[in-house]
Design a protein around this motif. Sequence first.
Motif, mmCIF file in Angstrom:
data_model
loop_
_atom_site.group_PDB
_atom_site.id
_atom_site.type_symbol
_atom_site.label_atom_id
_atom_site.label_comp_id
_atom_site.label_asym_id
_atom_site.label_seq_id
_atom_site.Cartn_x
_atom_site.Cartn_y
_atom_site.Cartn_z
ATOM 1 N N THR A 172 0.856 -1.196 0.000
ATOM 2 C CA THR A 172 0.000 0.000 0.000
ATOM 3 C C THR A 172 0.888 1.241 0.000
ATOM 4 N N LEU A 173 0.609 2.156 -0.929
ATOM 5 C CA LEU A 173 1.419 3.370 -1.082
ATOM 6 C C LEU A 173 0.584 4.597 -0.738
ATOM 7 N N SER A 174 1.282 5.702 -0.457
ATOM 8 C CA SER A 174 0.548 6.969 -0.356
ATOM 9 C C SER A 174 0.576 7.618 -1.740
ATOM 10 N N LEU A 175 -0.383 8.502 -1.994
ATOM 11 C CA LEU A 175 -0.515 9.084 -3.331
ATOM 12 C C LEU A 175 0.149 10.453 -3.382
ATOM 13 N N PRO A 176 1.223 10.591 -4.167
ATOM 14 C CA PRO A 176 1.875 11.892 -4.249
ATOM 15 C C PRO A 176 0.887 12.968 -4.688
ATOM 16 N N THR A 177 0.929 14.107 -4.053
ATOM 17 C CA THR A 177 0.064 15.284 -4.299
ATOM 18 C C THR A 177 -1.395 15.077 -3.875
ATOM 19 N N LEU A 178 -1.786 13.851 -3.542
ATOM 20 C CA LEU A 178 -3.188 13.633 -3.139
ATOM 21 C C LEU A 178 -3.262 13.122 -1.693
ATOM 22 N N GLU A 179 -2.136 13.239 -0.953
ATOM 23 C CA GLU A 179 -2.077 12.664 0.405
ATOM 24 C C GLU A 179 -3.166 13.217 1.310
ATOM 25 N N ASN A 180 -3.558 14.472 1.083
ATOM 26 C CA ASN A 180 -4.496 15.107 2.014
ATOM 27 C C ASN A 180 -5.961 14.897 1.656
ATOM 28 N N ASP A 181 -6.216 14.229 0.517
ATOM 29 C CA ASP A 181 -7.613 13.937 0.166
ATOM 30 C C ASP A 181 -8.047 12.694 0.932
ATOM 31 N N ALA A 182 -9.140 12.811 1.681
ATOM 32 C CA ALA A 182 -9.568 11.691 2.525
ATOM 33 C C ALA A 182 -9.991 10.497 1.676
ATOM 34 N N ASP A 183 -10.598 10.753 0.542
ATOM 35 C CA ASP A 183 -11.180 9.676 -0.264
ATOM 36 C C ASP A 183 -11.041 10.063 -1.737
ATOM 37 N N VAL A 184 -10.057 9.481 -2.408
ATOM 38 C CA VAL A 184 -9.789 9.871 -3.798
ATOM 39 C C VAL A 184 -10.697 9.069 -4.736
ATOM 40 N N ALA A 185 -11.420 9.775 -5.603
ATOM 41 C CA ALA A 185 -12.343 9.109 -6.538
ATOM 42 C C ALA A 185 -11.554 8.526 -7.712
ATOM 43 N N PRO A 186 -12.066 7.448 -8.333
ATOM 44 C CA PRO A 186 -11.344 6.808 -9.448
ATOM 45 C C PRO A 186 -10.983 7.777 -10.572
ATOM 46 N N MET A 187 -11.890 8.681 -10.917
ATOM 47 C CA MET A 187 -11.624 9.601 -12.024
ATOM 48 C C MET A 187 -10.489 10.567 -11.677
ATOM 49 N N ILE A 188 -10.450 11.019 -10.420
ATOM 50 C CA ILE A 188 -9.384 11.937 -9.980
ATOM 51 C C ILE A 188 -8.041 11.212 -10.076
ATOM 52 N N LEU A 189 -8.041 9.951 -9.630
ATOM 53 C CA LEU A 189 -6.800 9.177 -9.639
ATOM 54 C C LEU A 189 -6.352 8.883 -11.075
ATOM 55 N N ALA A 190 -7.320 8.564 -11.930
ATOM 56 C CA ALA A 190 -6.989 8.275 -13.329
ATOM 57 C C ALA A 190 -6.377 9.512 -13.995
ATOM 58 N N ARG A 191 -6.918 10.665 -13.704
ATOM 59 C CA ARG A 191 -6.356 11.909 -14.259
ATOM 60 C C ARG A 191 -4.960 12.162 -13.680
ATOM 61 N N ALA A 192 -4.769 11.847 -12.392
ATOM 62 C CA ALA A 192 -3.449 12.047 -11.776
ATOM 63 C C ALA A 192 -2.406 11.178 -12.481
ATOM 64 N N PHE A 193 -2.769 9.945 -12.827
ATOM 65 C CA PHE A 193 -1.825 9.049 -13.505
ATOM 66 C C PHE A 193 -1.426 9.575 -14.884
ATOM 67 N N GLU A 194 -2.198 10.470 -15.436
ATOM 68 C CA GLU A 194 -1.838 11.022 -16.751
ATOM 69 C C GLU A 194 -0.746 12.081 -16.633
ATOM 70 N N ARG A 195 -0.389 12.456 -15.387
ATOM 71 C CA ARG A 195 0.672 13.457 -15.195
ATOM 72 C C ARG A 195 2.013 12.748 -14.988
ATOM 73 N N ALA A 196 2.995 13.102 -15.818
ATOM 74 C CA ALA A 196 4.302 12.426 -15.787
ATOM 75 C C ALA A 196 4.962 12.534 -14.410
ATOM 76 N N GLU A 197 4.833 13.690 -13.774
ATOM 77 C CA GLU A 197 5.487 13.909 -12.492
ATOM 78 C C GLU A 197 4.877 13.016 -11.401
ATOM 79 N N PHE A 198 3.571 12.851 -11.451
ATOM 80 C CA PHE A 198 2.871 11.970 -10.505
ATOM 81 C C PHE A 198 3.396 10.542 -10.653
ATOM 82 N N ARG A 199 3.509 10.086 -11.905
ATOM 83 C CA ARG A 199 3.977 8.708 -12.154
ATOM 84 C C ARG A 199 5.415 8.534 -11.674
ATOM 85 N N ARG A 200 6.231 9.546 -11.927
ATOM 86 C CA ARG A 200 7.645 9.454 -11.545
ATOM 87 C C ARG A 200 7.768 9.306 -10.018
#
Length: 420
Positions: A172-200
């Motif tokens: 289980t990992l923490s989500l870079p830039t989304l650590e403070n969101d209590a409950d991340v929705a699938p669409m928000i996470l999917a959009r985050a994965f489209e950012r190169a810096e997030f993936r890195r």
Amino acid sequence: MNYDSIVIGAGYAGLMTAYSLMRGGQKVLVLAKGYGRTHLATGMIDVLGYVDGERVTRPLEAVARLRTPQPGHPYARLAPESLRAAMALFLNVMSEAGYVFAGSIDENLLLPTAVGAVRPVALVPQTMVAGDVREKTPLVIVGFENFKDFYPELIAANLARNPLSITARAITLSLPTLENDADVAPMILARAFERAEFRRKLAAQLKPHLKAGERVGFPAVLGVDKAPEVLTDLQTHLGARIFEIPTLPPSIPGLRICRALERLLRQGGARVQIGHPVVEGRVSGARVEAVAVKSAARLKWYAARNFILATGGVAAHGLEVDSAGAVREPLFNLPVANVPAPSQPRFAAAYFGEHPLSKIGVNTDSEMRPLSVDGRPVLENLRVCGALLAGAEPWKEKSGEGISLASAYQAAQVILESRK
Ligand SMILES: Cc1cc2nc3c(=O)[nH]c(=O)nc-3n(C[C@H](O)[C@H](O)[C@H](O)COP(=O)(O)OP(=O)(O)OC[C@H]3O[C@@H](n4cnc5c(N)ncnc54)[C@H](O)[C@@H]3O)c2cc1C
């Protein structure tokens, strides 16, 4: 404006019928109340996963064997070549859209589910292929602290318990830039994965924990429109093969398919109107002349030479069941088959039992025209396809998408042939 064909419904059946007709040179209008089950189901294409509770290895062969014992099954009414051609078309269309699928109807893959069971499935997006548990290399299932409804420990524990001797562990990992969101929705996470810096950043967190030869399973949120690019980039960062595991709804993989089909339809000149429920049909003799959509203060009528009814089953309101058990098809009042008598139970006691209500639907001839109780076509220019068809138990058989795609293909071919 007059259309060659009007398709009612925007699930797999409606969108793929519309695509085939458009490619066949027709002027096509899609009218749909909302999006189809694409957004809820796995985003994989099931053709046939189980027969009489037995897991199917070779779906095409199993479909052929189904025809004799189950003559009322939709597959029994579909030409064998329609299934193969429909799957080939779907693979081509998804390639054209840049969302490549793999697999075949000759042999099912075996992929992990969101609860760590394994499921047989015919076609899957390239983003899921590396999860095939017929291969014996170990799996690492990755979850995220604030992404709910995806439990890597549960998945890994259940996979490890499977008689197929699957080696699996969870991280289980923490989500870079989304650590403070209590409950991340699938669409928000999917959009985050489209950012190169997030993936890195995510890959940097994960890589030290990986062992040589492990395959890495993520929830199916690796991008919305750029999933292949996200997959390749993550694999490069991690130096490991990765795969997606379908999550609970909403389904990002299903949404990708729907968006891809909608885009191709619009680019090809078809008109797609989502949020436009058809409320009425105008019939003259044995032909449908027009259908009406409720707009602002009046009905708006659309005329065409052909109509395709792909309004789905009970969940999509293609069929309506009242509290007394009466079933109706609401737009054309088509005869509905397999309805239990009022004195008979509608459901079995066991969840996975034979529910008498589960095979209700519209019977058709091989031209996909709806049939009366005595087996005669009731409307000449209306074709029925998808989950509205009688005789299947898609959830139990894992046959839903296969039936929708094959019946869509057959309906479109009949219409295109009739024009020649
Ligand atoms: C959560 C979930 C999980 C599933 N999992 C599986 C699985 O694992 N394996 C499997 O084989 N099957 C599964 N299924 C079933 C499978 O998804 C369906 O059989 C298949 O997708 C049906 O596609 P369809 O196009 O026929 O209908 P749908 O996708 O239901 O589309 C119906 C369309 O008709 C529209 N519509 C309805 N009424 C009107 C109207 N009056 N006017 C205009 N539009 C209208 C709807 O808005 C929708 O666009 C699942 C379904 C769900 C909901």
